[in-house]
Design an enzyme around this catalytic site. Structure first.
Site, PDB file in Angstrom:
ATOM      1  N   ALA A 158      34.237 -11.538 -14.163  1.00  0.00           N
ATOM      2  CA  ALA A 158      34.806 -11.180 -14.812  1.00  0.00           C
ATOM      3  C   ALA A 158      36.585 -11.799 -14.169  1.00  0.00           C
ATOM      4  O   ALA A 158      36.667 -11.968 -12.669  1.00  0.00           O
ATOM      5  CB  ALA A 158      35.279  -9.763 -13.921  1.00  0.00           C
ATOM      6  N   LYS A 159      37.943 -12.400 -14.969  1.00  0.00           N
ATOM      7  CA  LYS A 159      39.050 -13.117 -14.189  1.00  0.00           C
ATOM      8  C   LYS A 159      39.543 -11.072 -14.166  1.00  0.00           C
ATOM      9  O   LYS A 159      40.775 -10.985 -14.834  1.00  0.00           O
ATOM     10  CB  LYS A 159      39.038 -13.891 -14.920  1.00  0.00           C
TER      11      LYS A 159
END
Length: 292
Positions: A158-159
């Site tokens: 995930a960012k």
């Protein structure tokens, strides 16, 4: 260029569905995302009035939030439209765009079931992530002290804002010592990525790049792989030990902010930007501007 604080600028920020004057786009100090890292974001670039791979970025933003177990209350199409509107409202045609989604101040505890999900989008002029003159020669990296975490300990694909704390520490430390950035290893000791960009190496005309099952699969990374393969270049995705850098002739970074940036040094290892890295840098510049 003179330093301008990000909280003291002219312009407009899209905030939960409406435009707010830049200086008034604020959150409460007890915002959950500030205390517990419940925040995800994207970094995008607009070239000549078009945001490159906009929908892919909006899709990843939604997916990152889902990995953190919250849902952004806007569709991908609505996020796309809001990003375009933000650039237009600020009169920008070449700029960087930062959407950020986070949990609000309704509940301040480890649990956040009662916290509202907010979405904000800002855009500003940002010509180059690294000094253009240094970039031509190849930037210098040092080895980061901190490692990317085991994917069983964090949502590493995930960012997510919280995952960037060790990146902030690593890049700040590198800059203090005269380097442009730092190269990070993963928890096993293999090469992972720079603090905000993926990394590629060249050996015998082929590209080698780390696997991304435990780090962010950059949109620019995906684009460069497609470009290289279209040129007939072999792309090898594999685990890379740090000592293997002695056998690589070229190195470069990729990212929406970094674009394609040649590297001249990683610690004691030296590289010379060559035909492949410089060619992909030029081709990428043409592609994002619709010239390729």
């Amino acid at each position: 260029m003179a330093f301008v604080p990000f909280d003291d600028r002219d312009g407009w920020i899209w905030f939960d569905g409406e435009f707010v004057p830049w200086r008034e786009a604020k959150t409460h100090v007890l915002t959950h995302g500030l205390h517990y890292g419940s925040s995800v974001f994207e970094g995008e670039r607009m070239y000549g009035g078009e945001i490159f791979k906009l929908t892919a970025h909006s899709q990843r933003l939604k997916r990152s939030a889902e990995l953190l177990d919250f849902e952004i209350p806007y569709s991908v199409a609505e996020i796309d439209a809001a990003c375009k509107e933000t650039c237009a409202r600020n009169g920008l045609i070449d700029c960087y765009i930062r959407p950020v989604a986070y949990l609000g101040a309704e509940q301040l505890s480890v649990s956040a079931r009662n916290s509202k999900v907010h979405l904000a989008i800002a855009a500003w002029e940002w010509p180059s992530y690294f000094d253009p003159e240094v970039k031509k020669k190849g930037i210098a990296l040092e080895w980061a002290k901190w490692r990317r975490p085991d994917p069983s300990t964090a949502p590493s694909t995930a960012k997510a804002a919280g995952l960037y704390m060790i990146c902030t520490m690593s890049k700040t430390a590198a800059e203090k010592r005269g380097y442009a950035d730092a190269l990070m290893l993963d928890w096993r000791g293999y090469v992972a990525e720079a603090t905000g960009a993926n990394v590629f190496f060249v050996k015998d005309g082929a590209l080698h790049t780390p696997r991304v099952d435990h780090i962010l699969d950059g949109i620019t990374r995906q684009t460069v792989i497609e470009m290289a393969q279209a040129r007939g270049t072999e792309v090898v995705v594999r685990d890379i030990l740090p000592e293997e850098l002695a056998g690589f002739s070229e190195c470069f970074l990729t990212g929406s902010a970094a674009e394609v940036t040649p590297v001249g040094q990683v610690g004691d290892y030296r590289f010379t930007p060559g035909e492949l890295s410089l060619g992909l840098m030029d081709d990428y510049g043409k592609l994002v501007r619709g010239q390729l």
